[in-house]
Motif scaffolding. Structure first.
Motif, short mmCIF file in Angstrom:
data_model
loop_
_atom_site.label_atom_id
_atom_site.label_comp_id
_atom_site.label_asym_id
_atom_site.label_seq_id
_atom_site.Cartn_x
_atom_site.Cartn_y
_atom_site.Cartn_z
N UNK A 71 0.80 -1.34 0.03
CA UNK A 71 0.05 -0.24 0.05
C UNK A 71 1.02 1.32 0.04
N UNK A 72 0.52 2.05 -0.90
CA UNK A 72 1.44 3.51 -0.85
C UNK A 72 0.30 4.53 -1.09
N UNK A 73 0.87 5.51 -0.19
CA UNK A 73 -0.05 6.79 -0.14
C UNK A 73 0.83 8.05 -0.28
N UNK A 74 0.67 8.81 -1.19
CA UNK A 74 1.44 10.02 -1.46
C UNK A 74 0.32 11.27 -1.12
N UNK A 75 1.01 12.30 -0.38
CA UNK A 75 0.15 13.36 -0.24
C UNK A 75 1.20 14.67 -0.24
N UNK A 76 0.56 15.97 -0.42
CA UNK A 76 1.27 17.16 -0.51
C UNK A 76 0.90 17.89 0.96
N UNK A 77 1.93 18.61 1.34
CA UNK A 77 1.89 19.42 2.60
C UNK A 77 2.32 20.71 2.05
N UNK A 78 1.62 21.77 2.66
CA UNK A 78 1.74 23.34 2.64
C UNK A 78 2.82 23.71 3.29
N UNK A 79 3.69 22.85 4.13
CA UNK A 79 4.72 23.55 4.81
C UNK A 79 5.76 22.74 4.70
N UNK A 80 6.94 22.86 5.13
CA UNK A 80 8.39 22.45 5.20
C UNK A 80 8.27 20.97 5.66
N UNK A 81 9.47 20.44 4.99
CA UNK A 81 9.48 19.01 5.47
C UNK A 81 9.85 18.83 7.20
N UNK A 82 10.67 20.21 7.40
CA UNK A 82 11.02 19.97 8.97
C UNK A 82 9.89 20.23 9.79
N UNK A 83 8.70 20.78 9.35
CA UNK A 83 7.45 20.98 10.09
C UNK A 83 6.36 19.89 9.95
N UNK A 84 6.46 19.20 8.68
CA UNK A 84 5.47 18.12 8.18
C UNK A 84 5.84 16.84 9.13
N UNK A 85 7.37 16.56 8.96
CA UNK A 85 7.53 15.27 9.34
C UNK A 85 7.37 15.21 10.97
N UNK A 86 7.50 15.93 12.08
CA UNK A 86 7.02 15.62 13.21
C UNK A 86 5.55 15.54 13.32
N UNK A 87 4.89 15.98 12.58
CA UNK A 87 3.33 15.97 12.65
C UNK A 87 2.93 14.36 12.33
N UNK A 88 3.56 13.94 11.28
CA UNK A 88 3.31 12.57 10.85
C UNK A 88 3.88 11.71 12.03
#
Length: 208
Positions: A71-88
């Protein structure tokens, strides 16, 4: 009158049986058609800005016939990887996923932040990286997009990040299996030994 009553009663019984059987069948078919792993990914408590333009892809068999399901899911984030990765990472921990410290995570060096997770019989790879942007044209020539280009982004608006979630069955993940050891004591004899002296020097020819 009796025949009419019997006919009406038969129709009511037939309709009741049909409804009672159709409703469970509908939910059963829907449950089989919808992979529960994607349902669990839908329940991850990530901000709305971190999960836009979500696309799901699936391959293989759920029952591991020939190939296990990927299973593969791709998504876009409106913010930088430094802000997005901790949320996930926070959402995965809250959903019961455990960080998995394993070699070959990732298989090859990758930009951005790459982490691996395990839960029950599943493994998950989380990759948060900068978006792939189309470079501006040079001297009026058309721009050549980088390859691969998962989500083209205009050069003037190259912000945010891309998120990839890859979920596999643990039994189908090579990283869960014992890795080959490089211990010299386990490699056996050298199949191509090097001889420093000629072993035939000491042999005396016998008279014929």
């Amino acid at each position: 009158m009796r025949e009419r009553r019997r006919l009406r009663l038969g129709v009511l019984v037939a309709v009741s049986v049909l409804l009672l059987g159709a409703v469970p069948t509908f939910f059963a078919v829907r449950a089989l058609s919808r992979d529960p792993v994607f349902g669990s990914l839908d329940e991850l408590e990530v901000p709305a800005w971190a999960a836009t333009e979500t696309v799901d892809n699936v391959s293989g068999s759920r029952w591991c016939l020939q190939d296990c399901r990927l299973r593969e899911r791709t998504a876009s984030s409106d913010r930088s990887p430094e802000e997005t990765a901790p949320e996930y990472e926070r959402a995965l921990s809250a959903a019961g996923w455990q960080p998995w410290q394993v070699t070959r995570c990732p298989e090859q060096p990758a930009p951005g932040q790459y982490t691996c997770w395990r839960r029950d019989e599943l493994t998950l790879d989380l990759w948060v990286r900068p978006p792939a942007c189309v470079p501006p044209p040079i001297d009026g020539q058309p721009a050549v997009p980088p390859s691969p280009l998962p989500s083209p982004t205009a050069a003037g608006d190259c912000t945010g990040s891309l998120v990839s979630l890859k979920v596999r069955n643990a039994i189908d993940d090579d990283r869960t299996r014992p890795q080959p050891s490089t211990d010299p004591s386990l490699t056996g004899e050298d199949p191509f030994p090097t001889f420093t002296d000629d072993p035939l020097d000491d042999l005396t020819p016998s008279p014929s």
